[in-house]
Scaffold this motif. Structure first.
Motif, short mmCIF file in Angstrom:
data_model
loop_
_atom_site.label_atom_id
_atom_site.label_comp_id
_atom_site.label_asym_id
_atom_site.label_seq_id
_atom_site.Cartn_x
_atom_site.Cartn_y
_atom_site.Cartn_z
N PHE A 34 0.85 -1.19 0.00
CA PHE A 34 0.00 0.00 0.00
C PHE A 34 0.88 1.23 0.00
O PHE A 34 2.02 1.21 0.44
CB PHE A 34 -0.87 0.05 1.27
CG PHE A 34 -1.72 -1.16 1.48
CD1 PHE A 34 -1.30 -2.18 2.30
CD2 PHE A 34 -2.95 -1.28 0.85
CE1 PHE A 34 -2.07 -3.32 2.50
CE2 PHE A 34 -3.74 -2.40 1.04
CZ PHE A 34 -3.29 -3.42 1.86
N TYR A 36 0.56 5.09 1.61
CA TYR A 36 -0.16 6.02 2.47
C TYR A 36 0.48 7.39 2.32
O TYR A 36 1.66 7.50 1.98
CB TYR A 36 -0.04 5.61 3.95
CG TYR A 36 -0.91 4.46 4.38
CD1 TYR A 36 -0.60 3.15 4.04
CD2 TYR A 36 -2.05 4.69 5.15
CE1 TYR A 36 -1.40 2.09 4.46
CE2 TYR A 36 -2.86 3.64 5.57
CZ TYR A 36 -2.52 2.35 5.22
OH TYR A 36 -3.32 1.31 5.64
N GLN A 38 1.09 10.96 4.61
CA GLN A 38 1.02 11.49 5.97
C GLN A 38 1.39 12.96 5.91
O GLN A 38 2.52 13.31 5.54
CB GLN A 38 1.94 10.73 6.92
CG GLN A 38 1.78 11.16 8.37
CD GLN A 38 2.56 10.27 9.34
OE1 GLN A 38 3.54 9.64 8.97
NE2 GLN A 38 2.11 10.22 10.60
N PRO A 44 -1.36 8.78 9.21
CA PRO A 44 -1.28 8.29 7.83
C PRO A 44 -2.67 8.02 7.28
O PRO A 44 -3.56 7.56 8.00
CB PRO A 44 -0.50 6.97 7.97
CG PRO A 44 0.15 7.03 9.31
CD PRO A 44 -0.74 7.86 10.17
N LEU A 46 -4.67 6.23 3.85
CA LEU A 46 -4.47 5.37 2.68
C LEU A 46 -4.60 6.17 1.41
O LEU A 46 -5.57 6.89 1.19
CB LEU A 46 -5.50 4.25 2.69
CG LEU A 46 -5.40 3.30 1.49
CD1 LEU A 46 -4.13 2.46 1.59
CD2 LEU A 46 -6.64 2.41 1.42
N SER A 49 -3.96 1.08 -2.85
CA SER A 49 -3.38 -0.25 -2.77
C SER A 49 -2.53 -0.47 -4.02
O SER A 49 -2.72 0.21 -5.04
CB SER A 49 -4.48 -1.31 -2.70
OG SER A 49 -5.33 -1.07 -1.60
#
Lengths: 109, 113
Positions: A34, A36, A38, A44, A46, A49
């Motif tokens: 994945f 992410y 932040q 974080p 998503l 994927s």
């Protein structure tokens, strides 16, 4: 050796640029991956994927290269709001989640 | 607005204090996680709970004690912490304990004096 490694950056790019990050993982048994993002002093969230066939979501494209054990994230037409730290994650055995240290992106006007 | 809430947002404590961090998820998820995020380091997975049962303890010192009374709540009890334990502690949840995305809370920023 770290389970997941990322170039910490920062990547400083102008608005509208295309930027790519790579992330390498050490465990060939890793099952899922994945990306992410932040933001500073935030949790974080998503981004997307990463599938074996690659996947695209708007300006973002993620790819997986199992042979070389890396995943990539491509951001096209960068926006100021894309400035953040991007974390990659490799998962194996369903409960082993390994995060990279993150790559910092600064998009400048 | 996050479906995972953590309290307190900030905590300053001495090395001899006892405190607890709380996490609550409103997403109907069955798996919950505690992570530690230190400056310039990757997130470190500490504990994993699935249907209230602990399935992973990632060699975490005993001064950190998790508790999961039900699938919606997760606590991290802190006792006799060290200065190097100062970090951001993040709670996350996912629908099942599978290789699927996790939803994170805002975190508790912990400072040990």
């Amino acid at each position: 050796r770290k389970e997941v490694e990322q170039d910490p950056g920062p990547f400083n790019v102008p608005e509208g640029a295309t930027v790519a990050f790579n992330c390498t993982y050490s465990n060939s048994a890793s099952q899922s991956f994945f990306w992410y993002r932040q933001d500073c002093r935030k949790e974080p969230k998503l981004l997307m994927s990463v599938y074996s066939s690659g996947n695209e979501d708007g300006r973002f494209t993620a790819q997986l290269n199992r042979a070389s054990q890396y995943i990539s994230l491509l951001i096209r037409d960068s926006k100021l709001s894309d400035s953040a730290t991007y974390l990659c994650v490799a998962v194996y055995n369903f409960n082993k989640f390994y995060f990279g240290s993150g790559t910092k992106l600064n998009v400048k006007p | 607005e996050t479906g995972v809430t953590q309290t307190p947002r900030h905590l300053v404590m001495g090395m001899t204090n006892k405190k607890s961090l709380k996490c609550e998820q409103h997403l109907g998820h069955n798996a919950m996680y505690w992570y530690k995020q230190s400056a310039k380091k990757p997130l470190e997975l500490m504990f994993v709970y699935n249907f209230k049962e602990q399935t992973e303890n990632n060699s975490v010192p005993s001064r950190f004690s998790p508790e999961c009374p039900n699938s919606s709540h997760l606590f991290l009890h802190l006792h006799t912490l060290q200065p190097e334990d100062s970090a951001l502690y993040l709670c996350a949840s996912s629908q099942e304990l599978r290789d699927e995305p996790q939803h994170f809370g805002d975190g508790t920023r912990l400072s040990i004096l």
